[in-house]
Write a protein that holds these residues in place. Structure first.
Motif, PDB file in Angstrom:
ATOM      1  N   ASN A 276       0.803  -1.231   0.000  1.00 24.93           N
ATOM      2  CA  ASN A 276       0.000   0.000   0.000  1.00 24.93           C
ATOM      3  C   ASN A 276       0.829   1.271   0.000  1.00 24.93           C
ATOM      4  O   ASN A 276       0.283   2.367  -0.041  1.00 24.93           O
ATOM      5  N   ALA A 277       2.164   1.144   0.098  1.00 22.26           N
ATOM      6  CA  ALA A 277       2.988   2.307   0.401  1.00 22.26           C
ATOM      7  C   ALA A 277       3.358   3.141  -0.815  1.00 22.26           C
ATOM      8  O   ALA A 277       3.837   4.258  -0.679  1.00 22.26           O
ATOM      9  N   GLY A 278       3.161   2.593  -2.018  1.00 22.93           N
ATOM     10  CA  GLY A 278       3.496   3.358  -3.210  1.00 22.93           C
ATOM     11  C   GLY A 278       4.888   3.067  -3.758  1.00 22.93           C
ATOM     12  O   GLY A 278       5.383   3.792  -4.610  1.00 22.93           O
ATOM     13  N   PHE A 279       5.510   1.996  -3.277  1.00 25.05           N
ATOM     14  CA  PHE A 279       6.795   1.582  -3.860  1.00 25.05           C
ATOM     15  C   PHE A 279       6.590   1.099  -5.305  1.00 25.05           C
ATOM     16  O   PHE A 279       5.526   0.602  -5.666  1.00 25.05           O
ATOM     17  N   ASN A 280       7.619   1.218  -6.099  1.00 25.30           N
ATOM     18  CA  ASN A 280       7.685   0.575  -7.406  1.00 25.30           C
ATOM     19  C   ASN A 280       8.165  -0.852  -7.171  1.00 25.30           C
ATOM     20  O   ASN A 280       9.328  -1.070  -6.836  1.00 25.30           O
ATOM     21  N   THR A 281       7.252  -1.810  -7.307  1.00 25.85           N
ATOM     22  CA  THR A 281       7.588  -3.181  -6.903  1.00 25.85           C
ATOM     23  C   THR A 281       7.405  -4.181  -8.041  1.00 25.85           C
ATOM     24  O   THR A 281       6.549  -4.022  -8.899  1.00 25.85           O
ATOM     25  N   THR A 282       8.230  -5.215  -7.999  1.00 25.31           N
ATOM     26  CA  THR A 282       8.008  -6.421  -8.794  1.00 25.31           C
ATOM     27  C   THR A 282       7.966  -7.591  -7.826  1.00 25.31           C
ATOM     28  O   THR A 282       8.814  -7.692  -6.946  1.00 25.31           O
ATOM     29  N   MET A 283       6.963  -8.429  -8.007  1.00 25.02           N
ATOM     30  CA  MET A 283       6.745  -9.533  -7.065  1.00 25.02           C
ATOM     31  C   MET A 283       6.928 -10.872  -7.775  1.00 25.02           C
ATOM     32  O   MET A 283       6.374 -11.098  -8.843  1.00 25.02           O
ATOM     33  N   VAL A 284       7.715 -11.751  -7.138  1.00 21.55           N
ATOM     34  CA  VAL A 284       7.953 -13.092  -7.669  1.00 21.55           C
ATOM     35  C   VAL A 284       7.276 -14.093  -6.737  1.00 21.55           C
ATOM     36  O   VAL A 284       7.752 -14.337  -5.633  1.00 21.55           O
ATOM     37  N   PRO A 285       6.142 -14.672  -7.150  1.00 16.52           N
ATOM     38  CA  PRO A 285       5.355 -15.512  -6.238  1.00 16.52           C
ATOM     39  C   PRO A 285       5.903 -16.941  -6.115  1.00 16.52           C
ATOM     40  O   PRO A 285       6.480 -17.473  -7.066  1.00 16.52           O
ATOM     41  N   TRP A 286       5.657 -17.524  -4.961  1.00 13.26           N
ATOM     42  CA  TRP A 286       6.096 -18.888  -4.678  1.00 13.26           C
ATOM     43  C   TRP A 286       5.574 -19.883  -5.704  1.00 13.26           C
ATOM     44  O   TRP A 286       6.323 -20.729  -6.184  1.00 13.26           O
ATOM     45  N   ASP A 287       4.291 -19.798  -6.042  1.00 16.56           N
ATOM     46  CA  ASP A 287       3.726 -20.822  -6.933  1.00 16.56           C
ATOM     47  C   ASP A 287       4.094 -20.599  -8.401  1.00 16.56           C
ATOM     48  O   ASP A 287       3.746 -21.424  -9.254  1.00 16.56           O
ATOM     49  N   VAL A 288       4.815 -19.523  -8.682  1.00 15.96           N
ATOM     50  CA  VAL A 288       5.491 -19.401  -9.983  1.00 15.96           C
ATOM     51  C   VAL A 288       6.899 -19.987  -9.861  1.00 15.96           C
ATOM     52  O   VAL A 288       7.343 -20.767 -10.703  1.00 15.96           O
ATOM     53  N   VAL A 289       7.561 -19.642  -8.762  1.00 18.49           N
ATOM     54  CA  VAL A 289       8.936 -20.099  -8.522  1.00 18.49           C
ATOM     55  C   VAL A 289       9.064 -21.621  -8.613  1.00 18.49           C
ATOM     56  O   VAL A 289      10.035 -22.142  -9.179  1.00 18.49           O
ATOM     57  N   ILE A 290       8.068 -22.328  -8.085  1.00 12.70           N
ATOM     58  CA  ILE A 290       8.221 -23.792  -7.999  1.00 12.70           C
ATOM     59  C   ILE A 290       8.027 -24.486  -9.349  1.00 12.70           C
ATOM     60  O   ILE A 290       8.187 -25.700  -9.449  1.00 12.70           O
ATOM     61  N   LYS A 291       7.703 -23.718 -10.363  1.00 16.17           N
ATOM     62  CA  LYS A 291       7.704 -24.315 -11.711  1.00 16.17           C
ATOM     63  C   LYS A 291       9.127 -24.479 -12.234  1.00 16.17           C
ATOM     64  O   LYS A 291       9.333 -25.101 -13.265  1.00 16.17           O
ATOM     65  N   TYR A 292      10.079 -23.879 -11.545  1.00 11.76           N
ATOM     66  CA  TYR A 292      11.457 -23.863 -12.056  1.00 11.76           C
ATOM     67  C   TYR A 292      12.414 -24.469 -11.038  1.00 11.76           C
ATOM     68  O   TYR A 292      13.382 -23.844 -10.618  1.00 11.76           O
ATOM     69  N   THR A 293      12.112 -25.672 -10.614  1.00 13.52           N
ATOM     70  CA  THR A 293      12.992 -26.355  -9.659  1.00 13.52           C
ATOM     71  C   THR A 293      14.251 -26.873 -10.369  1.00 13.52           C
ATOM     72  O   THR A 293      14.260 -27.077 -11.586  1.00 13.52           O
ATOM     73  N   ILE A 294      15.273 -27.072  -9.556  1.00 17.53           N
ATOM     74  CA  ILE A 294      16.492 -27.737 -10.034  1.00 17.53           C
ATOM     75  C   ILE A 294      16.241 -29.239  -9.980  1.00 17.53           C
ATOM     76  O   ILE A 294      16.156 -29.816  -8.886  1.00 17.53           O
ATOM     77  N   ASP A 295      16.114 -29.862 -11.115  1.00 20.14           N
ATOM     78  CA  ASP A 295      15.777 -31.295 -11.117  1.00 20.14           C
ATOM     79  C   ASP A 295      17.047 -32.132 -10.885  1.00 20.14           C
ATOM     80  O   ASP A 295      18.149 -31.597 -10.757  1.00 20.14           O
ATOM     81  N   ASP A 296      16.900 -33.444 -10.833  1.00 22.69           N
ATOM     82  CA  ASP A 296      18.033 -34.298 -10.466  1.00 22.69           C
ATOM     83  C   ASP A 296      19.178 -34.177 -11.472  1.00 22.69           C
ATOM     84  O   ASP A 296      20.359 -34.157 -11.103  1.00 22.69           O
ATOM     85  N   ASN A 297      18.828 -34.072 -12.717  1.00 25.26           N
ATOM     86  CA  ASN A 297      19.839 -33.930 -13.759  1.00 25.26           C
ATOM     87  C   ASN A 297      20.652 -32.643 -13.575  1.00 25.26           C
ATOM     88  O   ASN A 297      21.891 -32.648 -13.579  1.00 25.26           O
TER      89      ASN A 297
END
Lengths: 310, 310, 310, 310
Positions: free
Chosen positions: A177-198
């Motif tokens: 609510n503060a008026g910052f210029n923000t970019t948000m990276v959500p958890w449920d987007v992040v977990i699409k890009y896991t480091i797999d076993d390979n």
């Protein structure tokens, strides 16, 4: 030259973010510490140790808030290991500064007015308090890169809430609510890009100094993510956010939307509520953040490998 | 010698409190300003003006928080008049300090460790922020005298909530959980001790400099209390709290009880929830404040008359 | 033979559901009416009219609850047109039954014990009340097919809540806790399967009696969905649910999960909270519903065309 | 002749209310049972037994709701003893009716339209459900006498909530919004009129059949009230309400005010929120109930003694 503050509850992925900032030549003006993953003192030590690994040994570390603004609090060593860094038990001879993180943030915002970027990859208590003490702060901050929340209500600490926002939902609500210029990276987007076993094995086989630290740092977290979060590897919430800050080409789909954080004491504590409408609806509002919905994984992997190459 | 900070959203009764502190020879180390009754700048001016009326002209005024921690905010000029001081339009040539109230509170708590008393007769934002920046603050503060809340859920800004706690219920919740040594003077106790028409006329007839200021300051508030709050005169929430701080003999019945403030966004926003049990019940807890349930009105009146005698 | 009750706030897509049940030879034992899209009396008339279009003219219509259990209520004629059926102004000479829907549901549950299926494609007030009057009801109902809620917190009436659950979140919460065997078709899954312009034209070109009714019924809703919901056509929330009930082959991905409906009076009113974990988390719980995450659109289209072929 | 329904979660004070209705020649048309103090089956047995003690042996008993509308539920045998009647283990050969209490209430409201009074001295689930099934019910009910809630937020089951409203706050909220003509007798008024040791001994010394039942019934509850509620005797919440219904002279101070019940899942669950303003305030509203603030204790005592005289 770009100026950064990194706001840490220093566990393995915060440390990786420090490594990446260094590798990509970013000016790191301060590390600020906030309540979160492990004990406060441990988080300070971890930050001091991490800075020494990558030539940031003069970067000051400012201790900040030890607790959320209103809610009660406990740490999550089960996720990150006792030290927060998996198999590593870090130490450092350096001391943190004798100045509160909140004061440091405000002072640096004047010193690097319009240039300072904040990597807010932890509960948002420090940033919220800095705003509360100086309501003009958002005008002087170039960007706040926020790791936290969800895009589809798929949480990690509760079924519907992500840890950083859940720990201090009041702080998160204040920041959005503060008026910052923000970019948000959500958890449920992040977990699409896991480091797999390979990929994990590729990193293991790098056998550099930093790749070996990486493996030791992430092994505990990796196991937790596989067993409890039922992921097929470990994700990089903080590091992906840092990568997005460093290299805009990594983000693919983003949308500017209105976000409000639920700060109730009910089942929805810490939920990210997103207004996807651009028409009139109850509590609909103008966009206040840019949400990252997808990234290019190959760029992330390249950046990680470059980061670990020495 | 007793050391005080008075935390003001400076309207007529805050000013009266400053007058009384002066009359009773209390050392006033700072006036801190917080969002509340009227515009922030007006509140600063009112404080500077008030200090000059009573020989406190060197007491520093520190501007604090301009807004509640989480909630939205608006002022209540309809209650106190446009200036907050009824018929008076104050001015002052002095300037406030260039230091935040929160920093001043923390510094004074070190300077007068164990001796400092805070008259918290406004929304509790400054005090909550000071605690959030320094969790050890409560150990160094001798007493916080709180004007706010209710003893019987009989409110003024909503049917069930008192203004100071309602404006910033998060701050109030934080302060009651922080471990301060507190005494709380509730609104629905305060209104049992209004200045009735007879007493009002006695004060009018004093014809001293300060009694004339008093009448001009309180006439607007008095009318509001009679017409809207349906009281038979005007009460002295802040001044009664200040009197209780100065003179312990004024309090009659007090109880140590557990208090928690409702900080939801529902009908109960800002409610004072009191645990009157000393047996096991859901959310029952150990006492964290002393609540004033009744006072001796004749002492209050004597103290007011003494205060206005010059 | 399969036995159905259809619980309607009779607008265009409820009517289409009645058409499809008829085309596929389902035994329709009752239509029950509940508060929702348009005025209660209009919804009764719409149901009586719809039944007459497809040879269900002896099916009884039972008026049920005219209001949500706790919340206030208003209808949404802006979405469905004044009559709820777009360009159509229906009428009927038949009368509804002189028995409350809730009583009818309970009686039919005994008459067709273990066989009765309920198409709950409206606010869940009737079903919740039937359960509250007879806690053993879930044991006798074969299946409740629920149109409502969200899978990804992407709502229609508020940014995060779907209309049916939002209108009576208490009823929805009760139904999901009651032990019914349920399948839930969420709004933000439904809208992946809109009738696009090409398909709309195909239906227009059918020029059968029912396809012409369909076009008249859906034209208003279609325009609303395109303009306000920013969809590329109109979706079939109720009809898709009915199709899933009739033909299990239409569903593709489903998951059994725990669902709880937020019944607060806050921004999250009516939200569908889904526990996607199968490990221990705050408020995690055993699955209580089967959620439909994707369907086969070509089957839906075939079923619609068959339905409109006469 | 006055017509009554008594809605019971039959413990000792509900039984006393039945005794008093009988003694004062009231026509009791039905006893309805609702979830509350002890097990549902026990409550039915208690009611049947009580009716037989006083010549009401033909009064029908209708089982109603076994659970609150939304909240979870458990009984409070610790307060009333295992049977709900202290030292008494009641039994009866009669059976309850095979009709739901809610249906009985609606039918009787037609049979005695404008004459029927309801003694609602338990959780309000039955009455709320009757209203939900027939929104015109309040027009036909002469008066609902409600035992429940608080006048000063001084609760019994939680620090701020009274048991009857806390058990089913949704039902209570519904009933106060439904338009019934109600009088409410709050817990924190009731406890000003406990039976002290002297009065208890007077009753003991009466040595009539009913006084001996009374002593056996209330001994457990009396002990609980003294030890846990810290009262100086036992109060008569239900009986006082019944006395007020029978004899208007017993009430002293009453006010018509707007009441809304908090039905959240937070600390304020079940709280009685009273609007004491008659001026404009957030959520202020027109009076919807008459609250009893004081009664004449000597009349209560006289009525109790008369009741026990045989």
């Amino acid at each position: 030259m770009r100026h950064f503050i990194i706001d840490c509850d220093t566990a393995e992925d915060d440390v990786a973010s420090i490594f990446m900032l260094s590798k990509y030549g970013m000016k790191l003006d301060a590390v600020t510490i906030v309540e979160g993953n492990v004990s406060f003192q441990q988080q300070i030590t971890n930050a001091l140790w991490a800075l020494e690994q990558v030539g940031y040994k003069d970067v000051p570390v400012f201790p900040g808030s030890k607790r959320p603004i209103v809610k009660n609090f406990s740490t999550v060593e089960e996720v990150h290991g006792k030290s927060g860094l998996g198999e590593i038990t870090p130490s450092s001879k350096r001391k943190p500064e004798n100045k509160h993180a909140v004061q440091a943030i405000i002072e640096l915002s004047h010193q690097f007015k319009g240039e300072l970027e904040i990597l807010a990859i932890s509960p948002l208590t420090n940033l919220a308090l800095a705003y509360l003490l100086d309501n003009t702060l958002p005008e002087r901050i170039k960007k706040v890169w926020i790791m936290g929340g969800t895009a589809f209500s798929h949480g990690n600490i509760t079924p519907v809430a992500e840890y950083n926002f859940w720990v201090d939902p009041d702080a998160a609500r204040i920041v959005f609510n503060a008026g910052f210029n923000t970019t948000m990276v959500p958890w449920d987007v992040v977990i699409k890009y896991t480091i797999d076993d390979n990929e994990w094995n590729q990193i293991k086989n790098m056998r550099t100094r930093l790749s070996e630290l990486y493996v030791k740092m992430f092994s505990h977290y990796r196991q937790y993510d596989k067993e409890v979060q039922k992921l097929d590897g470990h994700p990089h919430p903080d590091l992906l956010t840092t990568a997005a800050a460093i290299n805009p080409e990594i983000t693919e789909i983003t949308k500017k939307e209105y976000v409000v954080i639920d700060n109730s004491d009910s089942l929805t504590r810490g939920m990210t509520l997103i207004d996807h409408f651009d028409s009139d609806r109850p509590w609909s509002n103008s966009p206040n953040t840019e949400i990252v919905y997808s990234i290019k994984k190959e760029i992330l992997l390249d950046m990680i490998k470059k980061m670990l190459s020495e």
